[in-house]
Design a protein around this motif. Structure first.
Motif, PDB file in Angstrom:
ATOM      1  N   LEU A   1      -3.784   9.249  17.327  1.00 29.55           N
ATOM      2  CA  LEU A   1      -3.777  10.253  16.263  1.00 29.55           C
ATOM      3  C   LEU A   1      -2.664   9.952  15.264  1.00 29.55           C
ATOM      4  CD1 LEU A   1      -5.036  12.857  15.156  1.00 29.55           C
ATOM      5  CD2 LEU A   1      -3.466  14.139  16.635  1.00 29.55           C
ATOM      6  N   PHE A   2      -3.049   9.920  13.991  1.00 32.08           N
ATOM      7  CA  PHE A   2      -2.131   9.613  12.904  1.00 32.08           C
ATOM      8  C   PHE A   2      -2.243  10.664  11.810  1.00 32.08           C
ATOM      9  CE2 PHE A   2      -3.212   5.701  14.971  1.00 32.08           C
ATOM     10  CZ  PHE A   2      -2.060   4.947  14.960  1.00 32.08           C
ATOM     11  N   GLU A   3      -1.147  10.848  11.078  1.00 33.28           N
ATOM     12  CA  GLU A   3      -1.200  11.565   9.807  1.00 33.28           C
ATOM     13  C   GLU A   3      -0.987  10.521   8.725  1.00 33.28           C
ATOM     14  OE1 GLU A   3       0.981  14.966   7.096  1.00 33.28           O
ATOM     15  OE2 GLU A   3       1.503  14.840   9.214  1.00 33.28           O
ATOM     16  N   VAL A   4      -1.799  10.589   7.676  1.00 34.30           N
ATOM     17  CA  VAL A   4      -1.703   9.640   6.572  1.00 34.30           C
ATOM     18  C   VAL A   4      -1.104  10.373   5.381  1.00 34.30           C
ATOM     19  CG1 VAL A   4      -2.935   8.014   5.106  1.00 34.30           C
ATOM     20  CG2 VAL A   4      -3.759   8.462   7.443  1.00 34.30           C
TER      21      VAL A   4
ATOM     22  N   THR B   1      -8.354  -1.403   5.276  1.00 31.99           N
ATOM     23  CA  THR B   1      -7.243  -0.489   5.546  1.00 31.99           C
ATOM     24  C   THR B   1      -6.516  -0.893   6.814  1.00 31.99           C
ATOM     25  OG1 THR B   1      -8.333   1.326   4.403  1.00 31.99           O
ATOM     26  CG2 THR B   1      -6.627   1.914   5.999  1.00 31.99           C
ATOM     27  N   TRP B   2      -7.260  -1.211   7.849  1.00 29.94           N
ATOM     28  CA  TRP B   2      -6.691  -1.609   9.137  1.00 29.94           C
ATOM     29  C   TRP B   2      -5.718  -2.779   8.937  1.00 29.94           C
ATOM     30  CZ3 TRP B   2      -8.752   0.350  13.942  1.00 29.94           C
ATOM     31  CH2 TRP B   2      -8.293  -0.285  15.087  1.00 29.94           C
ATOM     32  N   GLY B   3      -6.171  -3.806   8.234  1.00 27.64           N
ATOM     33  CA  GLY B   3      -5.333  -4.980   8.000  1.00 27.64           C
ATOM     34  C   GLY B   3      -4.124  -4.673   7.124  1.00 27.64           C
ATOM     35  N   ALA B   4      -4.316  -3.848   6.097  1.00 25.39           N
ATOM     36  CA  ALA B   4      -3.209  -3.510   5.203  1.00 25.39           C
ATOM     37  C   ALA B   4      -2.127  -2.719   5.930  1.00 25.39           C
ATOM     38  CB  ALA B   4      -3.725  -2.722   4.003  1.00 25.39           C
ATOM     39  N   VAL B   5      -2.529  -1.820   6.832  1.00 27.03           N
ATOM     40  CA  VAL B   5      -1.549  -1.043   7.598  1.00 27.03           C
ATOM     41  C   VAL B   5      -0.773  -1.981   8.519  1.00 27.03           C
ATOM     42  CG1 VAL B   5      -1.245   0.739   9.370  1.00 27.03           C
ATOM     43  CG2 VAL B   5      -2.804   1.132   7.454  1.00 27.03           C
ATOM     44  N   GLN B   6      -1.468  -2.879   9.202  1.00 31.56           N
ATOM     45  CA  GLN B   6      -0.797  -3.833  10.078  1.00 31.56           C
ATOM     46  C   GLN B   6       0.181  -4.698   9.289  1.00 31.56           C
ATOM     47  OE1 GLN B   6      -4.273  -5.702  11.774  1.00 31.56           O
ATOM     48  NE2 GLN B   6      -4.096  -4.505  13.648  1.00 31.56           N
ATOM     49  N   GLN B   7      -0.218  -5.100   8.088  1.00 34.57           N
ATOM     50  CA  GLN B   7       0.654  -5.918   7.254  1.00 34.57           C
ATOM     51  C   GLN B   7       1.844  -5.108   6.752  1.00 34.57           C
ATOM     52  OE1 GLN B   7      -1.379  -7.825   4.019  1.00 34.57           O
ATOM     53  NE2 GLN B   7       0.363  -9.123   3.518  1.00 34.57           N
ATOM     54  N   LYS B   8       1.597  -3.875   6.320  1.00 38.78           N
ATOM     55  CA  LYS B   8       2.677  -3.027   5.809  1.00 38.78           C
ATOM     56  C   LYS B   8       3.778  -2.841   6.847  1.00 38.78           C
ATOM     57  CE  LYS B   8       3.765   1.565   4.089  1.00 38.78           C
ATOM     58  NZ  LYS B   8       3.564   2.124   2.778  1.00 38.78           N
TER      59      LYS B   8
ATOM     60  N   MET C   1       0.834  -1.206   0.000  1.00 33.60           N
ATOM     61  CA  MET C   1       0.000   0.000   0.000  1.00 33.60           C
ATOM     62  C   MET C   1       0.868   1.256   0.000  1.00 33.60           C
ATOM     63  SD  MET C   1      -1.493   0.341   3.905  1.00 33.60           S
ATOM     64  CE  MET C   1      -2.493   1.740   3.546  1.00 33.60           C
ATOM     65  N   GLN C   2       0.405   2.267  -0.670  1.00 34.84           N
ATOM     66  CA  GLN C   2       1.180   3.495  -0.842  1.00 34.84           C
ATOM     67  C   GLN C   2       1.068   4.452   0.344  1.00 34.84           C
ATOM     68  OE1 GLN C   2       3.245   3.834  -3.664  1.00 34.84           O
ATOM     69  NE2 GLN C   2       2.656   1.695  -3.648  1.00 34.84           N
ATOM     70  N   GLU C   3      -0.012   4.346   1.097  1.00 37.54           N
ATOM     71  CA  GLU C   3      -0.181   5.252   2.229  1.00 37.54           C
ATOM     72  C   GLU C   3       0.857   4.974   3.311  1.00 37.54           C
ATOM     73  OE1 GLU C   3      -4.907   6.282   2.082  1.00 37.54           O
ATOM     74  OE2 GLU C   3      -4.245   4.781   3.503  1.00 37.54           O
ATOM     75  N   GLU C   4       1.287   6.058   3.970  1.00 38.90           N
ATOM     76  CA  GLU C   4       2.179   5.958   5.122  1.00 38.90           C
ATOM     77  C   GLU C   4       1.410   6.469   6.334  1.00 38.90           C
ATOM     78  OE1 GLU C   4       6.192   7.587   4.546  1.00 38.90           O
ATOM     79  OE2 GLU C   4       5.554   7.899   2.469  1.00 38.90           O
ATOM     80  N   TRP C   5       1.303   5.651   7.359  1.00 33.82           N
ATOM     81  CA  TRP C   5       0.595   6.016   8.577  1.00 33.82           C
ATOM     82  C   TRP C   5       1.624   6.390   9.632  1.00 33.82           C
ATOM     83  CZ3 TRP C   5      -4.815   5.471   9.853  1.00 33.82           C
ATOM     84  CH2 TRP C   5      -5.614   5.241   8.725  1.00 33.82           C
TER      85      TRP C   5
ATOM     86  N   LYS D   1      -3.720  17.895   4.452  1.00 32.02           N
ATOM     87  CA  LYS D   1      -3.196  16.815   5.276  1.00 32.02           C
ATOM     88  C   LYS D   1      -4.367  15.943   5.717  1.00 32.02           C
ATOM     89  CE  LYS D   1       0.895  19.027   7.172  1.00 32.02           C
ATOM     90  NZ  LYS D   1       1.651  19.311   8.404  1.00 32.02           N
ATOM     91  N   HIS D   2      -4.104  14.659   5.752  1.00 28.63           N
ATOM     92  CA  HIS D   2      -5.099  13.680   6.204  1.00 28.63           C
ATOM     93  C   HIS D   2      -4.716  13.234   7.607  1.00 28.63           C
ATOM     94  CE1 HIS D   2      -6.952   9.393   5.452  1.00 28.63           C
ATOM     95  NE2 HIS D   2      -7.452   9.976   6.527  1.00 28.63           N
ATOM     96  N   TYR D   3      -5.594  13.504   8.562  1.00 29.49           N
ATOM     97  CA  TYR D   3      -5.429  13.053   9.933  1.00 29.49           C
ATOM     98  C   TYR D   3      -6.448  11.951  10.184  1.00 29.49           C
ATOM     99  CZ  TYR D   3      -2.797  17.349  10.480  1.00 29.49           C
ATOM    100  OH  TYR D   3      -1.873  18.349  10.332  1.00 29.49           O
ATOM    101  N   CYS D   4      -6.088  10.997  11.021  1.00 24.76           N
ATOM    102  CA  CYS D   4      -7.031   9.948  11.386  1.00 24.76           C
ATOM    103  C   CYS D   4      -6.980   9.735  12.885  1.00 24.76           C
ATOM    104  CB  CYS D   4      -6.713   8.649  10.640  1.00 24.76           C
ATOM    105  SG  CYS D   4      -8.005   7.396  10.853  1.00 24.76           S
ATOM    106  N   VAL D   5      -8.130   9.848  13.521  1.00 27.41           N
ATOM    107  CA  VAL D   5      -8.295   9.570  14.938  1.00 27.41           C
ATOM    108  C   VAL D   5      -8.798   8.129  15.025  1.00 27.41           C
ATOM    109  CG1 VAL D   5      -9.509  10.202  17.056  1.00 27.41           C
ATOM    110  CG2 VAL D   5      -8.871  11.986  15.399  1.00 27.41           C
ATOM    111  N   VAL D   6      -8.040   7.285  15.713  1.00 31.26           N
ATOM    112  CA  VAL D   6      -8.358   5.864  15.777  1.00 31.26           C
ATOM    113  C   VAL D   6      -8.725   5.484  17.201  1.00 31.26           C
ATOM    114  CG1 VAL D   6      -7.448   3.527  15.440  1.00 31.26           C
ATOM    115  CG2 VAL D   6      -6.768   5.362  13.873  1.00 31.26           C
TER     116      VAL D   6
END
Length: 147
Positions: free
Chosen positions: A91-94, A72-79, A10-14, A117-122
């Motif tokens: 709090l994350f920036e994507v 997305t959750w699984g792909a980030v964990q795998q990445k 995946m191209q996104e960086e968390w 900027k993309h922020y994500c509150v998890v």
């Protein structure tokens, strides 16, 4: 062919935004308010309250239950080869965000990707995505009793 978030590459960086000093914990969203003052996400756990405030109107606010974001959750964990990547982090920036790309496309050139900027509150129950041209302010304090 374009990569999607469900692929291991995946191209996104968390990026965990630790500079705000949000304590580790199992937070839930207790308030999500968007009005003329801005957008505020208030979180609480057993002892702490966290207010994440965007002073102004973000380009996009999306609130989903965690089950809706399992791909997305699984792909980030795998990445990151880390099944507990989201545990106790809030709090994350994507970067390289597909959501930012979508906002740029939908705005027909009104916004540029480098402006947003993309922020994500998890939390354990929800993910709140916020795309904004400005950074949030964060306030941390003890959980207030409602009695």
């Amino acid at each position: 062919m374009e990569k999607n978030n469900r692929e291991p590459e995946m191209q996104e960086e968390w990026i965990k935004l630790e500079q705000y000093g949000i304590p580790k914990g199992e937070f839930i969203v207790t308030e999500l308010i968007q009005d003329c003052e801005g957008t505020k996400v208030v979180l609480g756990d057993e002892k702490d309250s966290v207010e994440i405030f965007f002073d102004g109107i973000p380009v996009l606010v999306r609130n989903t239950v965690e089950g809706m974001r399992m791909g997305t959750w699984g792909a980030v964990q795998q990445k990151y080869s880390d099944r507990s990547f989201f545990r106790d982090e809030t709090l994350f920036e994507v970067k390289n965000s597909k959501l930012v790309q979508w906002c740029v496309e939908e705005s027909c050139g009104f916004y540029e990707a480098d402006e947003l900027k993309h922020y994500c509150v998890v939390t354990g129950e929800e993910l709140v995505d916020i795309v904004a041209a400005f950074e949030p302010t964060v306030k941390i304090g003890p959980l207030q009793d409602s009695l």
